[in-house]
Design an enzyme around this catalytic site. Structure first.
Site, short mmCIF file in Angstrom:
data_model
loop_
_atom_site.label_atom_id
_atom_site.label_comp_id
_atom_site.label_asym_id
_atom_site.label_seq_id
_atom_site.Cartn_x
_atom_site.Cartn_y
_atom_site.Cartn_z
N GLU A 60 8.01 -13.91 60.55
CA GLU A 60 7.39 -14.60 61.89
C GLU A 60 5.96 -13.71 62.17
O GLU A 60 6.02 -12.97 61.36
CB GLU A 60 8.52 -13.32 63.05
CG GLU A 60 10.05 -14.09 63.44
CD GLU A 60 11.14 -14.26 64.81
OE1 GLU A 60 11.26 -12.54 65.19
OE2 GLU A 60 11.49 -14.74 65.52
N CYS A 104 15.97 -2.01 62.96
CA CYS A 104 16.28 -3.08 62.37
C CYS A 104 15.47 -2.07 61.03
O CYS A 104 16.43 -2.71 59.60
CB CYS A 104 15.91 -4.33 62.11
SG CYS A 104 14.39 -4.65 62.97
N ASN A 133 17.98 -4.89 70.93
CA ASN A 133 17.51 -2.87 70.76
C ASN A 133 15.85 -3.05 71.89
O ASN A 133 15.21 -2.45 71.40
CB ASN A 133 17.17 -2.90 69.22
CG ASN A 133 17.27 -3.62 68.13
OD1 ASN A 133 17.01 -4.96 68.78
ND2 ASN A 133 16.55 -2.96 67.12
N GLU A 177 16.32 -13.50 61.61
CA GLU A 177 16.12 -12.19 61.27
C GLU A 177 17.34 -10.65 61.48
O GLU A 177 17.13 -10.51 62.42
CB GLU A 177 14.79 -10.94 62.38
CG GLU A 177 13.31 -12.49 62.13
CD GLU A 177 12.52 -11.71 61.36
OE1 GLU A 177 12.90 -10.80 61.14
OE2 GLU A 177 11.50 -12.45 60.82
P1 NDP Z 1 24.83 -9.30 67.05
O1 NDP Z 1 24.73 -9.98 65.46
O2 NDP Z 1 26.01 -8.91 67.30
O3 NDP Z 1 24.09 -10.17 67.70
C1 NDP Z 1 22.43 -10.95 68.04
C2 NDP Z 1 22.80 -12.12 69.01
O4 NDP Z 1 23.78 -13.03 68.40
C3 NDP Z 1 23.13 -11.43 70.49
O5 NDP Z 1 22.64 -12.54 71.49
C4 NDP Z 1 24.69 -12.18 70.68
O6 NDP Z 1 25.28 -11.95 71.67
C5 NDP Z 1 24.39 -13.02 68.99
N1 NDP Z 1 25.88 -13.89 68.95
C6 NDP Z 1 27.20 -12.89 68.79
N2 NDP Z 1 27.60 -14.19 68.08
C7 NDP Z 1 27.13 -14.97 67.75
C8 NDP Z 1 27.59 -16.27 67.67
N3 NDP Z 1 28.37 -16.22 66.69
N4 NDP Z 1 26.76 -17.50 66.87
C9 NDP Z 1 25.08 -17.00 68.33
N5 NDP Z 1 24.79 -16.07 68.04
C10 NDP Z 1 25.57 -14.88 67.81
O7 NDP Z 1 23.70 -8.33 67.15
P2 NDP Z 1 23.32 -6.91 67.83
O8 NDP Z 1 23.07 -8.04 69.25
O9 NDP Z 1 24.28 -5.78 68.20
O10 NDP Z 1 22.06 -6.20 67.62
C11 NDP Z 1 21.82 -4.84 66.10
C12 NDP Z 1 21.60 -6.18 64.72
O11 NDP Z 1 20.17 -7.05 65.20
C13 NDP Z 1 21.40 -5.09 63.95
O12 NDP Z 1 22.15 -5.72 62.58
C14 NDP Z 1 19.84 -4.98 63.75
O13 NDP Z 1 19.55 -4.74 63.50
C15 NDP Z 1 19.26 -6.11 63.70
N6 NDP Z 1 17.97 -6.02 64.06
C16 NDP Z 1 17.17 -7.15 63.09
C17 NDP Z 1 16.07 -6.88 63.61
C18 NDP Z 1 14.94 -8.06 62.68
O14 NDP Z 1 13.51 -7.71 63.03
N7 NDP Z 1 15.47 -8.16 61.42
C19 NDP Z 1 15.43 -6.98 64.44
C20 NDP Z 1 16.09 -5.84 65.58
C21 NDP Z 1 17.71 -6.26 65.44
P3 NDP Z 1 26.64 -11.25 72.33
O15 NDP Z 1 25.14 -10.16 72.67
O16 NDP Z 1 27.33 -11.45 72.84
O17 NDP Z 1 27.21 -10.24 70.93
#
Ligand code: NDP
Length: 489
Positions: free
Chosen positions: A463, A285, A153, A251
């Site tokens: 962070e 988020c 995002n 996060e």
């Molecule tokens: P995901 O948890 O699906 O994925 C995040 C990252 O983790 C991607 O690079 C993903 O790869 C990778 N990933 C997925 N499965 C695994 C695993 N088993 N082991 C290691 N890495 C893995 O989140 P989204 O990309 O869908 O992003 C949206 C989410 O992020 C929302 O829940 C949002 O709230 C959160 N978010 C939190 C923020 C914060 O600062 N608190 C800021 C921004 C977003 P791949 O893309 O290949 O699946």
């Protein structure tokens, strides 16, 4: 780059083409493929960790004086700014976010490098007052190889938020960007290399989470994991890291309460609630997804909000008048639409939105209308689960105690906001809300030097600011003896 060519990634001096396997980047504005990057696999992780470990141990980086390290970080920031327009444009194509937002993200990425360069310049270790014939100091030391895993995002900004402090602290970093948005991370790696960062200190592996991401977290050479993403993924990563006894920064998701008391500045509160949910098409988020309005104001406020929501300009990301762009992918739009269906089934009334915009210009993209729902209890799924789209649920509340209980009534604790004319009340309520960030008479502000992170299931660690540097450092205490006589028993 063209849609036909597959952009390779680099491990140390070696370019990798993914053996023909690639990840395609699709422009959410019209569904066209804008580029492809070679797909890394778990096998590449072994090589990347080996290269990163070697770079960490043999390059001068970790031993440089922090103020000298700072010069490279400043240069990275300068180069990001110099390429601002191109990066923002690529970012827009990769993520589907409006161009203005992308420019903001690129600016922030540059600020992260400059900010952590400045912190390196002024970094002080702690010297403790002596309690004997010795003095002691606590030094911040890097972990070694850090894995940084990011979501889709806020590409480049989320990546810089991790890479800048991790490098500033002297680590080597392996970055795995989201498969949805792989392009900007590769640009960041190029810029870091051109700015003089020693080879191997930053490797970008564009791959799938369950493959590359999971392999990184498990790898014995990875000494710390910094993850931003969904709570379920964060929990899985924390489980592995717990078994390995390595530190994690997490996060995670949110379901932030946005509270309007009856003494609030009405117009400012409407504007704040609107931008708090529909900015970034709700793919944020910290989006204020649960609106709580005091009962005496509820009807008037929600009516005004619905009227303003109808006027939100949903449009193509490159159109200057666009206020809300598309969602990142077709699958994600289906997920968001699915939540609105669930809300309807649970008795929610859709006051505005609730479907795909009826505009021929937007027909090929992944757009969804800004949506406002009421009539659900705080226990409904739409009030408890992260939708990550432009969907706001409205709930009335009685008084402070009621809104604190309802506001805290989810597993999340990332952020919260409130609008009130009474600062004593704002202070009281802010202290009671279980959230890592609380906004009073504003929303979604962020500051590079202000700690950011979540309570409860929204994360572990902080962070940004000095906390960001600490996250990527481990403390070593060193004692210097000053004894006149030999130590006795
Ligand atoms: P995901 O948890 O699906 O994925 C995040 C990252 O983790 C991607 O690079 C993903 O790869 C990778 N990933 C997925 N499965 C695994 C695993 N088993 N082991 C290691 N890495 C893995 O989140 P989204 O990309 O869908 O992003 C949206 C989410 O992020 C929302 O829940 C949002 O709230 C959160 N978010 C939190 C923020 C914060 O600062 N608190 C800021 C921004 C977003 P791949 O893309 O290949 O699946």
């Amino acid at each position: 780059m063209t849609a036909e060519t597959i952009q390779p990634f680099r491990i140390g001096a070696e370019w990798r083409d993914g053996g023909g396997e690639c990840i395609r980047s699709v422009y959410a504005g019209d569904g066209s493929v804008i580029g492809a990057v070679a797909r890394a696999t778990a096998r590449d992780v072994d090589d990347a960790v080996e290269v990163a470990e070697k770079a960490f141990r043999t390059s001068p980086w970790r031993k440089l004086r922090p103020d000298v390290r700072a010069t490279t970080l400043y240069e990275i920031g300068r180069r990001i700014t110099a390429e601002r327009q191109d990066l923002a444009h690529l970012q827009m194509l990769d993520s589907g976010k409006p161009l203005k937002e992308c420019q903001h993200m690129v600016d922030n990425a540059a600020y992260f490098f400059r900010y952590y360069a400045a912190l390196c310049e002024t970094w002080q270790n702690e010297v403790t007052s002596p309690r004997g014939d010795y003095f002691s100091m606590s030094l911040a030391e890097p972990f070694g190889v850090v894995a940084a895993i990011t979501p889709w995002n806020s590409p480049i900004m989320a990546e810089a938020q991790k890479v800048a402090p991790a490098l500033a602290a002297g680590n080597a970093v392996i970055l795995k960007p989201s498969e949805e948005t792989p392009l900007l991370a590769l640009q960041l790696a190029r810029i870091c290399s051109e700015a003089g960062l020693p080879e191997g200190l930053l490797t970008v592996l564009p791959g799938y989470g369950e493959d590359v991401g999971a392999a990184l977290v498990k790898h014995p050479g990875v000494r710390m994991v910094s993850f931003t993403g969904g709570t379920d993924t964060g929990r899985a990563i924390a489980g592995v890291a717990g078994t390995r006894l390595i530190p994690v920064g997490l996060e995670l998701g949110g379901k932030s309460p946005h509270i309007v008391f009856d003494d609030a500045d009405f117009e400012k509160a409407v504007g704040g609630v609107l931008s708090g949910i529909f900015g970034s098409a709700g793919q944020s988020c910290v989006a204020g997804t649960r609106l709580f309005v005091q009962k005496s104001l509820y009807g008037r406020f929600v009516d005004a909000l619905v009227e303003r929501t109808k006027k939100v300009r949903v449009g193509l990301p490159d159109h200057p008048a666009t206020q809300m762009g598309p969602l990142v992918s077709k699958a994600h739009r289906a997920r968001v639409a699915g939540y609105v269906d669930i809300a309807r089934q649970e008795g929610g009334r859709v006051l505005v939105g609730g479907g795909i915009p009826d505009d021929a210009k937007l027909a090929n993209g992944w757009f969804y209308q800004p949506t406002v729902i009421e009539g659900l209890p705080n226990t409904a799924r739409a009030c408890q689960e992260e939708i990550f789209g432009p969907v706001l649920v409205c709930l009335p509340f009685e008084d402070e105690a009621d809104v604190i209980a309802q506001g805290n009534g989810t597993v999340f604790g990332l952020a919260a906001g409130m609008w009130t004319g009474d600062y004593a009340r704002a202070w009281r309520v802010a202290r009671e809300l279980e959230a890592g960030s609380v906004w009073i008479n504003t929303y979604k502000q962020s500051h590079i030097a202000t700690a950011f992170g979540g309570f409860k299931a929204s994360g572990i660690g902080r962070e940004k600011g000095f906390h960001g540097l600490r996250l990527y450092s481990q403390v070593k205490s060193v004692f210097f003896g000053m004894h006149d006589k030999p130590l006795g028993l």
